[in-house]
Structure formats: C-alpha cells, structure tokens
Design a protein around this motif. Structure first.
Motif, short mmCIF file in Angstrom:
data_model
loop_
_atom_site.label_atom_id
_atom_site.label_comp_id
_atom_site.label_asym_id
_atom_site.label_seq_id
_atom_site.Cartn_x
_atom_site.Cartn_y
_atom_site.Cartn_z
N THR A 153 -1.68 -20.71 -6.64
CA THR A 153 -1.45 -21.41 -7.88
C THR A 153 0.01 -21.26 -8.26
OG1 THR A 153 -3.70 -21.01 -8.63
CG2 THR A 153 -2.09 -21.58 -10.31
N ILE A 154 0.67 -22.39 -8.48
CA ILE A 154 2.06 -22.38 -8.89
C ILE A 154 2.09 -22.72 -10.37
CG2 ILE A 154 4.33 -23.41 -8.58
CD1 ILE A 154 3.53 -24.06 -5.71
N ASP A 155 2.57 -21.80 -11.16
CA ASP A 155 2.67 -22.00 -12.60
C ASP A 155 3.60 -23.17 -12.88
OD1 ASP A 155 4.06 -21.46 -15.32
OD2 ASP A 155 2.29 -20.17 -15.34
N VAL A 156 3.28 -23.96 -13.91
CA VAL A 156 4.09 -25.13 -14.24
C VAL A 156 5.51 -24.75 -14.66
CG1 VAL A 156 2.12 -26.59 -14.83
CG2 VAL A 156 3.23 -25.23 -16.62
N ASN A 157 5.74 -23.50 -15.01
CA ASN A 157 7.07 -23.05 -15.38
C ASN A 157 7.87 -22.54 -14.18
OD1 ASN A 157 6.86 -23.53 -18.23
ND2 ASN A 157 5.41 -21.84 -18.26
N SER A 158 7.26 -22.51 -13.01
CA SER A 158 7.92 -22.05 -11.80
C SER A 158 8.91 -23.10 -11.30
CB SER A 158 6.89 -21.78 -10.70
OG SER A 158 7.53 -21.58 -9.46
N PRO A 159 10.06 -22.69 -10.79
CA PRO A 159 10.98 -23.66 -10.19
C PRO A 159 10.40 -24.33 -8.93
CG PRO A 159 11.76 -21.41 -9.86
CD PRO A 159 10.58 -21.33 -10.75
N TYR A 160 9.33 -23.78 -8.40
CA TYR A 160 8.68 -24.37 -7.22
C TYR A 160 7.70 -25.47 -7.59
CZ TYR A 160 10.36 -19.98 -5.17
OH TYR A 160 11.12 -18.93 -4.76
N TYR A 161 7.36 -25.56 -8.84
CA TYR A 161 6.36 -26.54 -9.29
C TYR A 161 6.94 -27.95 -9.19
CZ TYR A 161 3.13 -29.05 -12.32
OH TYR A 161 2.23 -29.95 -12.82
N ILE A 162 6.17 -28.85 -8.60
CA ILE A 162 6.54 -30.26 -8.54
C ILE A 162 5.50 -31.02 -9.35
CG2 ILE A 162 6.85 -32.29 -7.07
CD1 ILE A 162 7.77 -30.36 -4.85
N PRO A 187 4.04 -15.84 0.51
CA PRO A 187 3.14 -16.95 0.17
C PRO A 187 3.88 -18.07 -0.57
CG PRO A 187 2.68 -15.03 -1.20
CD PRO A 187 3.68 -14.60 -0.17
N MET A 188 5.08 -17.81 -1.06
CA MET A 188 5.83 -18.83 -1.79
C MET A 188 6.84 -19.57 -0.90
SD MET A 188 4.23 -18.69 -4.52
CE MET A 188 5.10 -19.93 -5.42
N SER A 189 6.91 -19.20 0.36
CA SER A 189 7.88 -19.82 1.26
C SER A 189 7.68 -21.33 1.37
CB SER A 189 7.80 -19.17 2.64
OG SER A 189 8.73 -19.75 3.50
N LEU A 190 6.47 -21.77 1.58
CA LEU A 190 6.19 -23.20 1.71
C LEU A 190 6.46 -23.93 0.40
CD1 LEU A 190 5.28 -25.50 3.51
CD2 LEU A 190 2.92 -24.95 2.92
N ALA A 191 6.15 -23.32 -0.72
CA ALA A 191 6.42 -23.94 -2.02
C ALA A 191 7.92 -24.12 -2.21
CB ALA A 191 5.82 -23.09 -3.14
N TRP A 192 8.72 -23.13 -1.79
CA TRP A 192 10.18 -23.23 -1.88
C TRP A 192 10.67 -24.39 -1.01
CZ3 TRP A 192 14.43 -23.47 1.12
CH2 TRP A 192 15.67 -23.22 0.52
N VAL A 193 10.15 -24.49 0.21
CA VAL A 193 10.57 -25.55 1.14
C VAL A 193 10.25 -26.92 0.54
CG1 VAL A 193 10.09 -26.60 3.39
CG2 VAL A 193 10.44 -24.13 3.22
N ARG A 194 9.07 -27.08 -0.03
CA ARG A 194 8.68 -28.36 -0.63
C ARG A 194 9.59 -28.72 -1.81
NH1 ARG A 194 3.19 -26.84 0.30
NH2 ARG A 194 3.22 -25.84 -1.73
N ALA A 195 9.83 -27.74 -2.68
CA ALA A 195 10.69 -28.00 -3.83
C ALA A 195 12.11 -28.35 -3.39
CB ALA A 195 10.71 -26.78 -4.77
N ASP A 196 12.63 -27.62 -2.40
CA ASP A 196 13.98 -27.89 -1.92
C ASP A 196 14.06 -29.26 -1.24
OD1 ASP A 196 16.69 -26.66 -1.72
OD2 ASP A 196 16.35 -27.09 0.42
N ALA A 250 16.55 -29.79 -16.46
CA ALA A 250 15.33 -30.27 -17.11
C ALA A 250 14.11 -30.11 -16.20
CB ALA A 250 15.49 -31.73 -17.53
N LYS A 251 14.31 -30.23 -14.91
CA LYS A 251 13.23 -30.08 -13.93
C LYS A 251 13.04 -28.63 -13.50
CE LYS A 251 12.05 -34.39 -13.36
NZ LYS A 251 10.69 -34.83 -13.66
N ASN A 252 13.85 -27.73 -14.04
CA ASN A 252 13.77 -26.30 -13.71
C ASN A 252 14.06 -26.04 -12.23
OD1 ASN A 252 13.44 -23.58 -14.32
ND2 ASN A 252 11.24 -23.61 -13.96
N LYS A 253 15.01 -26.78 -11.67
CA LYS A 253 15.32 -26.67 -10.24
C LYS A 253 16.75 -26.22 -9.96
CE LYS A 253 11.37 -28.54 -8.90
NZ LYS A 253 10.42 -27.96 -9.83
N MET A 254 17.55 -25.98 -10.99
CA MET A 254 18.96 -25.67 -10.76
C MET A 254 19.15 -24.39 -9.96
SD MET A 254 21.70 -27.24 -11.31
CE MET A 254 23.24 -26.75 -10.56
N GLY A 255 18.25 -23.43 -10.10
CA GLY A 255 18.37 -22.17 -9.36
C GLY A 255 18.29 -22.36 -7.85
N LEU A 256 17.52 -23.33 -7.39
CA LEU A 256 17.45 -23.61 -5.96
C LEU A 256 18.76 -24.24 -5.49
CD1 LEU A 256 14.27 -23.69 -6.89
CD2 LEU A 256 14.00 -24.63 -4.62
#
Length: 129
Positions: A17-26, A78-87, A59-65
């Motif tokens: 589960t990826i929290d909606v506040n996570s930078p990985y959330y799409i 477990p968050m590696s794939l979520a990071w790849v998708r967000a990036d 605004a999309k919470n993605k600047m950190g990436l």
C-alpha cells in the motif's frame, strides 16, 4: 497492533500500500502526456520553464525524486518498483514538456534527476550574465 498497517488512504501496488502522501504515489488522473507547463522548453525559456515545472512537481509531491533528495531504494526494497514507476512518470512529464531537439538529447538518461541535472548544466550557464 495500531501502526502496523497504514490507516490512511492508499493505493495498493503488488501487495504494497502506497500512502497518497508518498512521493511514489501516482494518482489515477496522472498520465504521461499530462500538461505541466504553459510552453515547452526551448533554448530561450529555461528559467520560466524550470519555475513552472518545479511548481508542478512540488504540487505532485515528486520534486524529491527529481532533485535527488529521494534516492532509489535498493533492489531488495519493497519500494524499489514504486520508485521506478514514479520516476518513469516524471521522466515522461519532463520530456513531454520539451522541444524535440532537447528531448532527443536527454533520451538516454536513466533517471529524472539525470535529466534535471543535464538541463541545469546546459541552460543555467546561458542564463547567467
């Protein structure tokens, strides 16, 4: 026990589960060709483009990436794939907002932060007095 599982809104991805506040959330309304800036990046408008793109990414919470403060988790995470998708989504947002010649020059960048650094190196020198 409280705190073991996320209690807020989230999106399940491969059992995680990826929290909606996570930078990985799409968000379901995010898509690769989404309009982020008024004008595509060209040789004359880098500073304006960067400001608009920065605001969009914040605004999309993605600047950190993009700025590299959120590094890619290790392969076993477990968050590696979520990071790849967000990036990957960010890379598409960035390149969609560029003229073809600039897009071609960053085509082989592995991450969004590589693209961001490349653009800064290329254009910030030109904008300096």
């Amino acid at each position: 026990m409280a705190g073991d599982k996320p209690t807020g809104s989230g999106k399940e991805t491969n059992g995680e589960t990826i929290d909606v506040n996570s930078p990985y959330y799409i968000h379901p309304y995010d898509y690769p060709e989404q309009k982020q800036v008024n004008d595509v990046l060209n040789d004359q408008n880098y500073n304006e483009w960067k400001q608009e793109m920065t605001n969009f990414l914040l605004a999309k919470n993605k600047m950190g990436l993009v700025d590299g403060t959120i590094e890619k988790p290790g392969a076993g995470s477990p968050m590696s794939l979520a990071w790849v998708r967000a990036d990957a989504m960010i890379k598409k947002w960035l390149t969609t907002a560029m003229e073809q010649e600039i897009r071609t020059s960053v085509r082989y960048a592995k991450t969004s932060s590589e693209i961001w650094r490349d653009l800064e190196e290329r254009f910030e020198k030109e904008g300096s007095p």
